[in-house]
Scaffold this motif. Structure first.
Motif, PDB file in Angstrom:
ATOM      1  N   THR A  99     -35.659 -21.626 -15.300  1.00  0.00           N
ATOM      2  CA  THR A  99     -35.888 -22.377 -14.072  1.00  0.00           C
ATOM      3  C   THR A  99     -37.350 -22.785 -13.995  1.00  0.00           C
ATOM      4  O   THR A  99     -38.188 -22.338 -14.788  1.00  0.00           O
ATOM      5  CB  THR A  99     -35.529 -21.534 -12.839  1.00  0.00           C
ATOM      6  OG1 THR A  99     -36.443 -20.420 -12.760  1.00  0.00           O
ATOM      7  CG2 THR A  99     -34.101 -21.006 -12.935  1.00  0.00           C
ATOM      8  N   ARG A 105     -32.347 -17.546 -16.771  1.00  0.00           N
ATOM      9  CA  ARG A 105     -30.990 -17.368 -16.304  1.00  0.00           C
ATOM     10  C   ARG A 105     -30.034 -17.826 -17.400  1.00  0.00           C
ATOM     11  O   ARG A 105     -30.462 -18.230 -18.479  1.00  0.00           O
ATOM     12  CB  ARG A 105     -30.763 -18.161 -15.001  1.00  0.00           C
ATOM     13  CG  ARG A 105     -31.717 -17.747 -13.876  1.00  0.00           C
ATOM     14  CD  ARG A 105     -31.440 -18.489 -12.598  1.00  0.00           C
ATOM     15  NE  ARG A 105     -30.144 -18.107 -12.036  1.00  0.00           N
ATOM     16  CZ  ARG A 105     -29.619 -18.675 -10.932  1.00  0.00           C
ATOM     17  NH1 ARG A 105     -30.275 -19.642 -10.318  1.00  0.00           N
ATOM     18  NH2 ARG A 105     -28.447 -18.284 -10.484  1.00  0.00           N
ATOM     19  N   LYS A 163     -41.793 -28.195 -19.155  1.00  0.00           N
ATOM     20  CA  LYS A 163     -41.770 -28.219 -17.695  1.00  0.00           C
ATOM     21  C   LYS A 163     -42.509 -29.443 -17.172  1.00  0.00           C
ATOM     22  O   LYS A 163     -42.028 -30.141 -16.268  1.00  0.00           O
ATOM     23  CB  LYS A 163     -42.403 -26.946 -17.141  1.00  0.00           C
ATOM     24  CG  LYS A 163     -42.439 -26.873 -15.630  1.00  0.00           C
ATOM     25  CD  LYS A 163     -43.052 -25.556 -15.166  1.00  0.00           C
ATOM     26  CE  LYS A 163     -43.136 -25.486 -13.644  1.00  0.00           C
ATOM     27  NZ  LYS A 163     -43.757 -24.204 -13.202  1.00  0.00           N
ATOM     28  N   VAL A 179     -32.741 -27.325 -15.005  1.00  0.00           N
ATOM     29  CA  VAL A 179     -33.298 -26.173 -15.709  1.00  0.00           C
ATOM     30  C   VAL A 179     -33.786 -26.632 -17.073  1.00  0.00           C
ATOM     31  O   VAL A 179     -33.484 -27.740 -17.527  1.00  0.00           O
ATOM     32  CB  VAL A 179     -32.275 -25.031 -15.852  1.00  0.00           C
ATOM     33  CG1 VAL A 179     -31.914 -24.446 -14.504  1.00  0.00           C
ATOM     34  CG2 VAL A 179     -31.018 -25.513 -16.586  1.00  0.00           C
TER      35      VAL A 179
END
Length: 230
Positions: A99, A105, A163, A179
């Motif tokens: 994330t 995750r 990111k 994500v």
């Protein structure tokens, strides 16, 4: 029973020979018959609606086909498909994703009860399904097989690079979670997703496996499935 598959290294050699031959033939054809090849490439572009973007003309992307960087990219894509573990009717790989706050995750964390989950490797929430965009490695990085007049993004060297690059997508305000694939590119590899692909998961299984983009990326197929679920 079918014949056993050859070892991976042998498959890679066969892919290398095939792709190299195709690139050499394609490059030769572009030199000898430029107008015919332009018509052919534009015809392929119609499948992904590339031709419909007024800010992205043929001159920005067409001439890059059959270059050395094109060869390297196609090889990477085809070799990565050898790691494909996502097959319709079979258990879906529960790969890790990251994330934006750095939390690791897994894909199944985004499945709610028995609702379908559409993986986009790009979509919106629906009354009958949930959507998840998984930001993977760049298909047309500046230091790879780049197009002209495109967003300038280099190949990701770290998760922070990925990111930052994904913020271009976030600016378009996608109405579903986004994500990041891990730097090991586990989701991209196990779902054979590069450069882009759609999947539908339900009950822990792959119930729809879309074609590889851009030519065979068809969101309307997902729409047809969801219409039947209403």
């Amino acid at each position: 029973m079918g014949l056993p598959r050859p070892p991976v290294f042998l498959q890679k050699i066969l892919i290398l020979l095939h792709v190299t031959m195709c690139v050499v033939v394609g490059k030769t054809m572009m030199i000898l018959f430029p107008n015919a090849m332009k018509r052919y490439i534009l015809k392929q572009g119609e499948k992904s609606r590339m031709n419909k973007n007024p800010k992205f003309s043929y001159e920005n992307w067409g001439p890059t086909f059959f270059s050395f960087k094109y060869l390297l990219f196609v090889l990477k894509v085809k070799w990565k498909r050898l790691e494909d573990e996502a097959f319709e009717g079979h258990p879906a790989p529960n790969t890790p994703v990251v994330t934006f706050n750095g939390e690791v995750r897994h894909l199944f964390d985004f499945i709610q009860d028995n609702r379908p989950l559409i993986l986009n490797f790009g979509s919106y929430f629906s009354s009958v399904a949930d959507f998840l965009i998984i930001y993977i490695e760049e298909a047309h990085a500046e230091d790879g097989w780049a197009f002209k007049n495109n967003i300038v993004i280099k190949n990701h060297r770290s998760l922070e690079d990925r990111k930052i690059a994904s913020q271009f997508l976030q600016k378009n305000n996608p109405l579903c979670p986004v994500v990041l694939d891990t730097m090991e590119n586990l989701s991209s590899s196990k779902y054979a997703a590069l450069p882009e692909r759609l999947y539908l998961l339900q009950g822990g299984k792959v119930t729809y496996k879309g074609g590889v983009g851009p030519w065979n990326y068809h969101p309307q197929e997902i729409r047809a499935i969801l219409e039947k679920l209403k």
